[in-house]
Enzyme design. Sequence first.
Site, PDB file in Angstrom:
ATOM      1  N   LYS A 263      11.289  42.378  31.093  1.00 10.40           N
ATOM      2  CA  LYS A 263      12.604  42.312  30.447  1.00 10.40           C
ATOM      3  C   LYS A 263      13.538  43.314  31.101  1.00 10.40           C
ATOM      4  O   LYS A 263      13.085  44.341  31.611  1.00 10.40           O
ATOM      5  CB  LYS A 263      12.476  42.666  28.952  1.00 10.40           C
ATOM      6  CG  LYS A 263      13.636  42.174  28.112  1.00 10.40           C
ATOM      7  CD  LYS A 263      13.438  40.710  27.772  1.00 10.40           C
ATOM      8  CE  LYS A 263      14.440  40.189  26.797  1.00 10.40           C
ATOM      9  NZ  LYS A 263      13.939  38.971  26.152  1.00 10.40           N
TER      10      LYS A 263
ATOM     11  N   GLY B 157      21.639  30.647  18.088  1.00 14.12           N
ATOM     12  CA  GLY B 157      22.052  30.266  16.731  1.00 14.12           C
ATOM     13  C   GLY B 157      22.836  28.970  16.720  1.00 14.12           C
ATOM     14  O   GLY B 157      22.575  28.075  15.908  1.00 14.12           O
TER      15      GLY B 157
HETATM   16  N1  GLU Z   1      15.562  35.894  27.079  1.00 13.99           N
HETATM   17  C1  GLU Z   1      14.815  34.733  26.683  1.00 13.99           C
HETATM   18  C2  GLU Z   1      13.626  35.141  25.842  1.00 13.99           C
HETATM   19  O1  GLU Z   1      13.639  36.150  25.196  1.00 13.99           O
HETATM   20  C3  GLU Z   1      14.476  33.824  27.855  1.00 13.99           C
HETATM   21  C4  GLU Z   1      13.579  34.391  28.900  1.00 13.99           C
HETATM   22  C5  GLU Z   1      13.415  33.511  30.125  1.00 13.99           C
HETATM   23  O2  GLU Z   1      13.881  32.388  30.141  1.00 13.99           O
HETATM   24  O3  GLU Z   1      12.796  34.014  31.071  1.00 13.99           O
HETATM   25  O4  GLU Z   1      12.674  34.420  25.727  1.00 13.99           O
END
Ligand code: GLU
Length: 422
Positions: free
Chosen positions: A113, A230
């Site tokens: 992340k 949402g």
């Molecule tokens: N940010 C999104 C999540 O929390 C998508 C992550 C992604 O597509 O790699 O799942």
Amino acid sequence: MKIIMVKLLSIIDPYKMAVKQLRNAVELLGYDKSVFEILSKPQRVLEVNIPVRMDDGSVIVFTGYRVQHNNALGPYKGGVRYHPNVTRNEVIALSMWMTWKCSVTGLPYGGGKGGVIVDPRRLSIRELEELSRGYIRAIAPIIGPEKDIPAPDVYTDPQIMAWFMDEFSKLKGYNVPAVVTAKPEELWGSKGRIYSTGLGVAIIAREAARKIGIDISNARVVVQGYGNVGFFTAKFLHDVGAKIIAVSDSKGGVYDPKGLDPEKVMEFKRKTGSVIKYPGASTITNEEILLLETDILVPAAIEGVITLDNAASIKAKIIVEGANGPTTPEADKILFKKGVKVVPDILANAGGVIVSYFEWVQNLQGHVWSEEEVKERLERHIEHAFHRVWLKAERDSIDLRTAAYLVAVERVVKAMKLRGWI
Ligand code: GLU
């Protein structure tokens, strides 16, 4: 309101939540303490400082992170968040949740992340582009299609993914589409990715409702948070006949027991900057919206909104977590005792990363799938994961989050064992 937010932020540390959830799973699985030691910490945390020349000529240095939690199952995967409240611990927690999300849904990915401490709503487009390009240059040494693949998260979107992809490609000297997912369709983005998280949440809501004998086409739905997740959740549930009785954004919410039209509310939000004051509906706070009498509650905003303080007052029959980490472990216990079905984030909002995976596969193969194919595959994939977790929860008489964690952690640990890491 401000005082309450400050209080919540100081009490709820998402990393502590993530560690508690992991400890519970490791203990139930009977694993050695070393497994917990390894998985409770990310493999790598990169902190970067990005100078941006602002439109007024001044320079502001923004701090950002890319956290790589675990890559036993494949390259790190996860979004990048732009938010003023981003912290190192929050990004670590979110990266750990990505490991479990990719694992429980059977994707060949680990968890990662990113986050930048910034309020992007206060930047001009040019400043936002410079920040985005600077961020990707700063983390470029540790990302790549086989290493770590960023995507959007809170307040980031396909345009930002296009800048990420372009900047990385310039560094390499050739196009590298598979380094980022959720790009615009014109730049190798998958069809359907833009609404995939919301569609996944809606599919999960339908399946969970069916399990407890609620017909989704008659169900009442409350959605907290009116961003990408949402809005599309509300739209897809409205499309199948559900009544969207309340929605909210960071400024507050609107309530109409007769049901709202999600598209019209979105149009209003685009024009005015918020859903509040939507004509014909009454106003409601972000605290009150969670306590409404409803069949399905979808927290789709931020972490730590369902806590020890309000869990006992929740009247929803099903909670489908569109956001990451909206429910604290203490609240989970209360809700389980009350018989509220909580479909956890790592399963409920996995539609986004599942279609990100489809996009990566298409990019690596140079293929373009039709929208129907993407939707069909998403539905099959997420339903399969849901039923597996539901069955485990029933069989072991445990809550859905614990069941999802048991499936997810076990898969990662098996991979680590086979690789000789433990
Ligand atoms: N940010 C999104 C999540 O929390 C998508 C992550 C992604 O597509 O790699 O799942």
